[in-house]
Design a protein around this motif. Structure first.
Motif, mmCIF file in Angstrom:
data_model
loop_
_atom_site.group_PDB
_atom_site.id
_atom_site.type_symbol
_atom_site.label_atom_id
_atom_site.label_comp_id
_atom_site.label_asym_id
_atom_site.label_seq_id
_atom_site.Cartn_x
_atom_site.Cartn_y
_atom_site.Cartn_z
ATOM 1 N N PRO A 65 -2.939 -17.787 15.399
ATOM 2 C CA PRO A 65 -2.420 -17.310 14.104
ATOM 3 C C PRO A 65 -1.674 -18.379 13.324
ATOM 4 N N GLN A 66 -2.041 -18.508 12.061
ATOM 5 C CA GLN A 66 -1.246 -19.263 11.101
ATOM 6 C C GLN A 66 -0.322 -18.338 10.319
ATOM 7 N N LEU A 67 -0.631 -17.047 10.348
ATOM 8 C CA LEU A 67 0.178 -16.039 9.675
ATOM 9 C C LEU A 67 0.818 -15.146 10.737
ATOM 10 N N VAL A 68 2.133 -15.006 10.677
ATOM 11 C CA VAL A 68 2.857 -14.207 11.676
ATOM 12 C C VAL A 68 3.722 -13.177 10.942
ATOM 13 N N PRO A 69 3.896 -11.990 11.504
ATOM 14 C CA PRO A 69 4.763 -10.986 10.866
ATOM 15 C C PRO A 69 6.179 -11.526 10.684
ATOM 16 N N ARG A 70 6.815 -11.114 9.588
ATOM 17 C CA ARG A 70 8.140 -11.625 9.277
ATOM 18 C C ARG A 70 9.169 -11.212 10.320
ATOM 19 N N TYR B 223 0.843 -1.187 0.000
ATOM 20 C CA TYR B 223 0.000 0.000 0.000
ATOM 21 C C TYR B 223 0.885 1.245 0.000
ATOM 22 N N ASP B 224 0.684 2.084 -0.991
ATOM 23 C CA ASP B 224 1.376 3.377 -1.084
ATOM 24 C C ASP B 224 2.880 3.241 -0.887
ATOM 25 N N GLY B 225 3.494 2.245 -1.523
ATOM 26 C CA GLY B 225 4.930 2.070 -1.452
ATOM 27 C C GLY B 225 5.435 1.327 -0.236
ATOM 28 N N THR B 226 4.564 0.856 0.638
ATOM 29 C CA THR B 226 4.950 0.116 1.840
ATOM 30 C C THR B 226 4.505 -1.328 1.705
ATOM 31 N N LYS B 227 5.310 -2.258 2.246
ATOM 32 C CA LYS B 227 4.986 -3.677 2.176
ATOM 33 C C LYS B 227 4.960 -4.275 3.576
ATOM 34 N N ALA B 228 3.851 -4.941 3.905
ATOM 35 C CA ALA B 228 3.717 -5.684 5.159
ATOM 36 C C ALA B 228 3.673 -7.165 4.810
ATOM 37 N N THR B 229 4.533 -7.973 5.440
ATOM 38 C CA THR B 229 4.687 -9.378 5.059
ATOM 39 C C THR B 229 4.362 -10.284 6.240
ATOM 40 N N PHE B 230 3.463 -11.240 6.001
ATOM 41 C CA PHE B 230 3.143 -12.278 6.979
ATOM 42 C C PHE B 230 3.718 -13.596 6.481
ATOM 43 N N ASN B 231 4.382 -14.318 7.355
ATOM 44 C CA ASN B 231 4.960 -15.618 7.012
ATOM 45 C C ASN B 231 3.943 -16.714 7.318
ATOM 46 N N GLY B 232 3.675 -17.578 6.329
ATOM 47 C CA GLY B 232 2.716 -18.658 6.535
ATOM 48 C C GLY B 232 3.249 -20.031 6.207
ATOM 49 N N SER B 233 4.544 -20.135 5.911
ATOM 50 C CA SER B 233 5.101 -21.410 5.456
ATOM 51 C C SER B 233 5.115 -22.475 6.546
ATOM 52 N N ASN C 68 2.755 -23.116 8.774
ATOM 53 C CA ASN C 68 1.436 -23.645 9.121
ATOM 54 C C ASN C 68 0.548 -23.947 7.922
ATOM 55 N N ILE C 69 0.820 -23.345 6.771
ATOM 56 C CA ILE C 69 -0.067 -23.504 5.625
ATOM 57 C C ILE C 69 0.673 -24.264 4.536
ATOM 58 N N TYR C 70 0.355 -25.535 4.389
ATOM 59 C CA TYR C 70 1.019 -26.389 3.404
ATOM 60 C C TYR C 70 0.104 -27.555 3.056
ATOM 61 N N TYR D 51 -5.309 -26.485 -0.579
ATOM 62 C CA TYR D 51 -5.283 -26.286 0.874
ATOM 63 C C TYR D 51 -6.580 -25.592 1.292
ATOM 64 N N ARG D 52 -7.183 -26.077 2.357
ATOM 65 C CA ARG D 52 -8.416 -25.478 2.859
ATOM 66 C C ARG D 52 -8.368 -25.378 4.369
ATOM 67 N N CYS D 53 -8.927 -24.277 4.895
ATOM 68 C CA CYS D 53 -8.998 -24.095 6.346
ATOM 69 C C CYS D 53 -10.222 -23.242 6.669
ATOM 70 N N GLU D 54 -10.886 -23.588 7.741
ATOM 71 C CA GLU D 54 -12.087 -22.853 8.153
ATOM 72 C C GLU D 54 -11.759 -21.412 8.507
ATOM 73 N N SER D 55 -10.605 -21.179 9.113
ATOM 74 C CA SER D 55 -10.222 -19.828 9.491
ATOM 75 C C SER D 55 -8.700 -19.692 9.432
ATOM 76 N N VAL D 56 -8.234 -18.691 8.716
ATOM 77 C CA VAL D 56 -6.812 -18.351 8.646
ATOM 78 C C VAL D 56 -6.687 -16.896 9.064
ATOM 79 N N SER D 57 -5.923 -16.637 10.107
ATOM 80 C CA SER D 57 -5.801 -15.269 10.604
ATOM 81 C C SER D 57 -4.404 -15.033 11.135
ATOM 82 N N SER D 58 -4.142 -13.771 11.477
ATOM 83 C CA SER D 58 -2.845 -13.390 12.010
ATOM 84 C C SER D 58 -2.888 -13.026 13.476
#
Length: 484
Positions: free
Chosen positions: A393-398, A361-371, A373-375, A382-389
């Motif tokens: 959390p299955q997604l965590v900040p880098r 967004y507007d030249g900024t990048k926010a990255t969540f690592n999911g490797s 938990n999500i495979y 791949y399917r999951c009822e809920s994926v959140s940070s």
């Protein structure tokens, strides 16, 4: 049913009764939503033909009505999109039975009275109402701008430049009917606030108030109740249960048919990435509060085609980029899924992982690592009822310094496949839920504890011994030797 000038909501309520009376069949009124349209500037070409009582407006006819209004009326469109709504909501909470002071729609009624022209459609098929955003976007040739009433005053509109402003409104109905009344009253205040801001800017506009889904599965009031003061229909009708079962069957069939297609990225003529979710939402932390935005209407649905430029796919890596505009104050916003696959010698097969979920967004990048938990196996999806940070959390900040720490992402009923895609359908899904869920473990442990207690009790019972001698009060006392 187009009018010029005043049109009270009672006409919608009376129309609801006529729909029930004329249709007299399963699903007659429970699978439609009302739509109210009014314009700030009237033109003779915008007048719509009257509709027959009991008529259900389908998608093609609704599109024709909207096109006729936009061709001659203002092209600054205010879309008040409620999550759920039915005609019965106007009947129950619109002061239809002489108690006008209890109405929760005073601002809507005031807007209709002061409008130059209006159109009331009490029965619009909900697949048609669900496609209103996509149709308006294509007709106006502009992306929808999801806004809050508080930020509308900061936006400068031009009568010569079309704009599509969407205001999402909640809905709740349950055992506490007062909660539904309060929510509808709050939604009406939003309508009044937005209309007041538009009048202050002296910009002509077209306003639409509708919903994505019906709030009730079947009409709760009879025609007699709607017309004569809300008297209940106490006489049971023959075959009621059969009609209810048929209505449920038809509703399930329509819901199944109304499930939207996944996002599909193609290279050439073959699909290589598929994405589907029941809900996509992002939130940002500002001034100690989380501000949320729902990306689902801009990503999925009939007539919705998200922009996918920046996406690519290969044998070992794939990248799906969803491009949006004006999200939480950011003009350019991207939601990116980065996937990769490789061969693992331990399992002797190939697996793919969701390496990262990126927000640009507007030249900024926010990255969540999911490797971690999500495979899934490379040939599966791949399917999951809920994926959140933030919630399990299955997604965590880098990293701790990554801008992702100020964001939250939530995917509901999430499914993705980036490799070995055949056609436009997902392969067999590898679900994120393990075989032994917390509920199963609790049940097993409780059962084992009960079995242990039962075994111990039976063991104690088998060890009990009865006395082989009894004392006779009329005879000599029993002498028990110490050796025994």
């Amino acid at each position: 049913m187009a009018t010029t000038g005043t049109l009270p909501l009672r006409r919608i309520i009376v129309f609801a009764g006529l729909v029930v009376l004329l249709l007299g069949q399963p699903g007659g009124c429970g699978e439609q939503v009302p739509l109210v349209l009014w314009t700030h500037r009237w033109t003779p070409q915008a007048k719509q033909p009257a509709l027959a009582a009991g008529h259900i407006v389908e998608q093609q006819q609704l599109a024709a009505c909207l096109d006729k209004t936009l061709n001659s009326g203002p092209r600054n469109v205010l879309l008040f999109l409620q999550d759920k709504m039915s005609v019965e909501d106007f009947t129950l909470y619109g002061g239809a039975f002489g108690n006008k002071q209890d109405s929760v729609f005073p601002n809507l009624e005031s807007a209709l009275r002061s409008s130059s022209s209006s159109l009331e459609l009490p029965a619009v098929s909900w697949p048609a109402s669900d496609a209103v955003v996509g149709h308006l976007r294509d007709r106006l040739e502009t992306s929808p701008l999801y806004m809050d009433p508080d930020t509308l005053s900061q936006l400068t509109l031009n009568a010569s430049s079309p704009a599509l402003l969407v205001f999402r409104l909640p809905y709740y109905i349950g055992s506490d009917l007062m909660s539904a009344k309060e929510v509808l009253s709050g939604n009406d205040e939003v309508v009044g606030q937005v209309v007041s801001v538009m009048k202050s800017q002296s910009v002509p506009y077209t306003a639409i108030y509708t919903a994505l889904r019906p709030s009730r599965g079947a009409p709760s009031l009879s025609t007699e109740a709607a017309l004569a003061g809300g008297r209940s229909l106490l006489q049971a009708r023959g075959g009621y249960r059969d009609r209810e079962r048929e209505r449920d069957r038809q509703r399930k069939t329509k819901e199944k048919a109304g499930v939207y297609s996944p996002v599909e990225f193609k290279e050439g003529e073959s699909s290589c990435i598929l994405l589907w979710a029941k809900g996509l939402s992002v939130s940002i932390l500002r001034s100690g509060r989380w501000e949320s935005h729902d990306l689902t209407p801009s990503t999925f649905g009939e007539g919705v085609s998200p922009k996918l430029h920046g996406s690519n796919c290969g044998k070992s890596k794939a990248r799906l980029a969803l491009n949006y505009e004006n999200i939480l104050g950011h003009r350019d916003f991207k939601l990116i899924f980065a996937l990769s696959q490789r061969h693992y010698t331990v399992s002797a097969r190939r697996w793919f992982t969701l390496d990262a979920v990126e927000l640009e967004y507007d030249g900024t990048k926010a990255t969540f690592n999911g490797s971690r938990n999500i495979y899934a196996p490379a040939e599966y999806s791949y399917r999951c009822e809920s994926v959140s940070s933030f919630r399990w959390p299955q997604l965590v900040p880098r990293s701790t310094r990554d801008p992702a720490n100020q964001w939250r992402v939530t995917f509901e009923d999430f499914q993705i496949q980036g490799f070995n895609v055949s056609g436009s359908e997902f392969s067999y899904a590898s679900d994120c839920a393990g075989f032994f869920s917390p509920g199963i473990w609790m049940g097993l442990m409780t059962s084992a504890l009960m079995v242990l207690v039962l075994t111990y009790g039976l063991h104690m019972i088998t060890q009990l011994r009865t006395m082989d001698r009894f004392d006779d009060p009329k005879g000599p006392a029993i002498s028990v030797p110490q050796t025994e």
